[in-house]
Design a protein around this motif. Structure first.
Motif, PDB file in Angstrom:
ATOM      1  N   PHE A 103       9.634  -0.948  36.978  1.00 50.57           N
ATOM      2  CA  PHE A 103      10.555  -1.700  36.118  1.00 50.57           C
ATOM      3  C   PHE A 103      10.168  -1.642  34.638  1.00 50.57           C
ATOM      4  CE2 PHE A 103      11.704  -3.358  40.244  1.00 50.57           C
ATOM      5  CZ  PHE A 103      13.082  -3.492  40.130  1.00 50.57           C
ATOM      6  N   ILE A 104       9.135  -0.853  34.321  1.00 56.02           N
ATOM      7  CA  ILE A 104       8.845  -0.632  32.888  1.00 56.02           C
ATOM      8  C   ILE A 104       9.026   0.846  32.550  1.00 56.02           C
ATOM      9  CG2 ILE A 104       7.363  -2.653  32.552  1.00 56.02           C
ATOM     10  CD1 ILE A 104       4.942  -0.780  32.800  1.00 56.02           C
ATOM     11  N   GLY A 105       9.785   1.537  33.391  1.00 59.07           N
ATOM     12  CA  GLY A 105      10.208   2.896  33.061  1.00 59.07           C
ATOM     13  C   GLY A 105       9.473   4.020  33.774  1.00 59.07           C
ATOM     14  N   ALA A 114       5.496  -1.308  37.751  1.00 60.71           N
ATOM     15  CA  ALA A 114       5.461  -0.054  36.993  1.00 60.71           C
ATOM     16  C   ALA A 114       6.849   0.585  36.970  1.00 60.71           C
ATOM     17  CB  ALA A 114       4.452   0.905  37.613  1.00 60.71           C
TER      18      ALA A 114
END
Lengths: 249, 420
Positions: free
Chosen positions: B207-209, B205
């Protein structure tokens, strides 16, 4: 071309052990750049430093000119850098569709929204569906990601990585553990989905590296010993001795 | 189009109808009281599941927000009565909710920094901290007696003063319905989906912003808000709030409700709240060892039905939908007597032991068990109990493979149907 990613005199130590030792590198926008090197060279550590999982001991990391060294992974992702992982790192209980939709939400501006119905978000649905098609998992739309085959999970990993439409994509050993057919499919997929983007890739399969990369950096003991086009890297004696010779290529 | 909307709304219309008609089916005063408590507990258990089921946060101190919401509501209520303000009872749970939200935001800043064991331990610590404060800050918490109020002294709401239990029931039912819809809607938002994502894989989570900490914090605030609403409704229902309501026992109860009901499903905690409230009220009338049964039920669910009652129901619902349920019937019919014998034996042992070691000193060893007069100090009832328990376990182990085989056949057919 301007540098999408630049590393200047980067160091990373764990206690007294130096893993990255004064590494400098520039990756131009739109370039496909591969980082190769023997086991323990520091490739994964370098990925962790760039993506924010680890903080550098010293040195500078710039993304599109902006300093990102020491920022949290989500802060770096929001600035346009996305990465995949060597060991598949997806949301195992969520469906394929949900994995991709979640990965697209922030970049589409939906952030922490608790006032909009997710089913009503056409942009998120369109992006997830288009990605599903591009990575070839449309038929597996509602399957929980945890039950997919290894190759499907690797494809989903790439899908989740590119879902946020980041400018710089980092893939950590995207074909690790795949057979020849799966590797060929993965390479075609990577080529397709990273078109027009900057790609930084760590990969052990030299066929993949030489087939995909515009430039290759060879990392040995935390330092780049060569950085050039695939043809020149293949002819570089130092590289052959340090790495390619060992790999038998 | 219209049929799609109707299909989407039909569960909610059914639920509203159920809330509206329940008093017609169960009109007695005790049933109305029980259903009012169930309504409060449904909100409380669902609020807990925002943490456990949706975000993967195992809290051991959720009653803090229920209790503090209740205490702030009861003080506000007494102040409103004293100042003769024109604020009727239906709006007061909102005060509880806002208090829960304020305390949730305060404590959430500390506790949501990390997930996993760290979060659980901090929630336990905060729970104990607030619980022990209740005996120090006596003017706010009212000591052991607690704080009392009188809801009928509030300004009337369209002529209703909420004196009769039926009026309180409908007040709770409306709030319960609104909260269920709101909490369900929350799960269907980008935020709700990302809570699921951070529950499954917080690193990804990030690493997806998304900041996992921010997601946990917002989730914690929502859970505290709805727990506060439940606390405010409990004040209106019971007209008293005491320190027990924010202690470890209440925190354990809500955990058991969510888990027994099935934390993996939105409606699981609703089932858990209904079952546990029913058992709490009816069992406490039948036996003073009722809490022991709660513990045993919890252990049994953790061991044999980790998906809770909702998980068990969903498993069977899928089989029923595909017309495969009948294949399980023979195996279930075979094992049912063994299960019943084991259960009766276990209950006999608990009751005999409880009577012998707890009540025999005052009342003597004679007791009534399942309508039969027995002597807890004699061998005979113990032998019967042990025999039943032994037979239940033995037969159960012998016959359980039949259930496994039947499920194997059903699962294979369901998989084939799904693949087709």
């Amino acid at each position: 071309m301007s540098a999408a990613l630049s590393l200047v005199d980067l160091h990373k130590s764990f206690g007294l052990t130096q893993i990255i030792r004064g590494l400098s590198l520039e990756v131009a926008a739109g370039e496909r750049h591969a980082i190769i090197g023997p086991n323990g060279a520091g490739k994964s550590t370098l990925f962790h430093l760039i993506s924010g999982r680890l903080k550098p001991t010293s040195g500078e990391i710039r993304l599109n000119g902006e300093r990102i060294g020491g920022l949290r992974p989500y802060e770096i992702n929001r600035r346009g850098l996305a990465r995949s992982f060597q060991v598949t790192n997806i949301f195992p209980k969520l469906s394929v569709y949900e994995n991709l939709r979640c990965a697209a939400l922030w970049s589409l501006g939906h952030k922490y929204s608790f006032w909009t119905r997710i089913e009503g978000l056409r942009d998120a649905r369109a992006r997830a569906e288009s990605l599903m098609e591009r990575i070839g998992l449309t038929a597996r739309r509602d399957a929980p990601a945890g039950v997919l085959s290894y190759a499907e999970q690797r494809a989903l990993e790439i899908g989740v990585t590119i879902a946020g439409d980041a400018d710089v994509i980092m893939l950590d050993e995207p074909t690790a553990g795949m057979n020849n057919t799966e590797t060929e499919q993965a390479v075609a997929l990577i080529r397709k989905v990273t078109e027009g983007k900057t790609l930084v890739m760590v990969e052990h399969d030299m066929g993949v590296v030489f087939g995909l990369a515009d430039r290759i950096s060879v990392l040995v003991y935390g330092q780049i010993i060569a950085c050039d086009t695939p043809a020149r890297i293949r002819e570089n004696d130092a590289v052959r001795e340090a790495y390619l010779g060992q790999a038998g290529h | 189009m219209t049929s799609t909307i109707l299909r989407a709304l039909s569960p909610w219309l059914l639920l509203a109808l159920l809330f509206a008609l329940a008093p017609q089916a169960f009109p007695s005063a005790s049933a109305l009281t029980m259903m009012s408590v169930m309504g409060v507990m449904i909100i409380f258990a669902l609020s807990y599941n925002i943490l456990l089921g949706q975000t993967g946060l195992l809290s051991f101190g959720h009653a803090v927000y229920y209790g503090l919401g209740g205490f702030v509501t009861i003080h506000a209520m007494n102040a409103i009565i004293h100042a003769k303000l024109n604020l009727p009872a239906p709006f007061l749970p909102l005060i509880g909710g806002l208090a829960g939200l304020a305390f949730g935001a305060l404590f959430g800043l500390v506790s949501t920094k990390r997930a996993g064991i760290v979060f659980s331990m901090i929630s336990l610590g905060l729970g104990e901290l607030v619980s022990s404060s209740s005996f120090i800050l006596r003017s706010f918490f009212g000591g052991e007696e607690g704080i009392t109020t009188n809801r009928t002294k509030l300004a009337p709401f369209f002529g209703h003063k909420f004196g009769p239990q039926i009026e309180v029931y409908y007040l709770v039912a409306v709030w319960c319905f609104v909260c269920i819809v709101a909490m369900y809607a929350l799960t269907r938002t980008p935020f709700g989906r990302m809570c699921n994502a951070v529950r499954d894989n917080p690193e990804r989570a990030e690493f997806i912003g998304y900041s996992p900490r921010m997601l946990r914090f917002i989730s914690f605030c929502f859970a505290a808000f709805f727990a506060g609403v439940a606390g405010g409704l409990a004040v209106l229902n019971f007209e008293i709030m005491n320190a027990q309501q924010l202690g470890a026992q209440q925190s354990s109860l809500v955990l058991v409700m969510a888990y027994v009901g099935g934390a993996g499903f939105f409606f699981g905690p609703i089932i858990g709240a209904v079952i546990m409230t029913f058992l709490q009220i009816t069992l406490s009338d039948l036996t003073s060892a009722w809490q022991l049964y709660f513990g045993l039920l919890f252990i049994a669910v953790v061991l044999y039905a980790p998906g809770g009652v909702a998980g068990w129901l969903m498993l069977h619902a899928e089989a029923a939908r595909r017309g495969e349920l009948w294949r399980l019937a023979p195996a279930y019919a075979l094992i049912a007597p063994a299960f019943a014998a084991g259960l009766i034996g276990a209950v006999m042992i608990v009751e005999l032991a409880h009577h012998l070691f707890d009540q025999a000193l005052d009342e003597g060893s004679a007791m009534r068990l399942f309508g039969v007069d027995v002597d807890a100090a004699s061998m005979a009832p113990w032998l019967v109990a042990l025999l039943l328990l032994g037979a239940g376990i033995g037969l159960g182990r012998l016959l359980w493979p039949r259930v496994g085989d039947a499920w194997g056949v059903v699962a294979a057919r369901l998989n084939r149907a799904a693949a087709a």
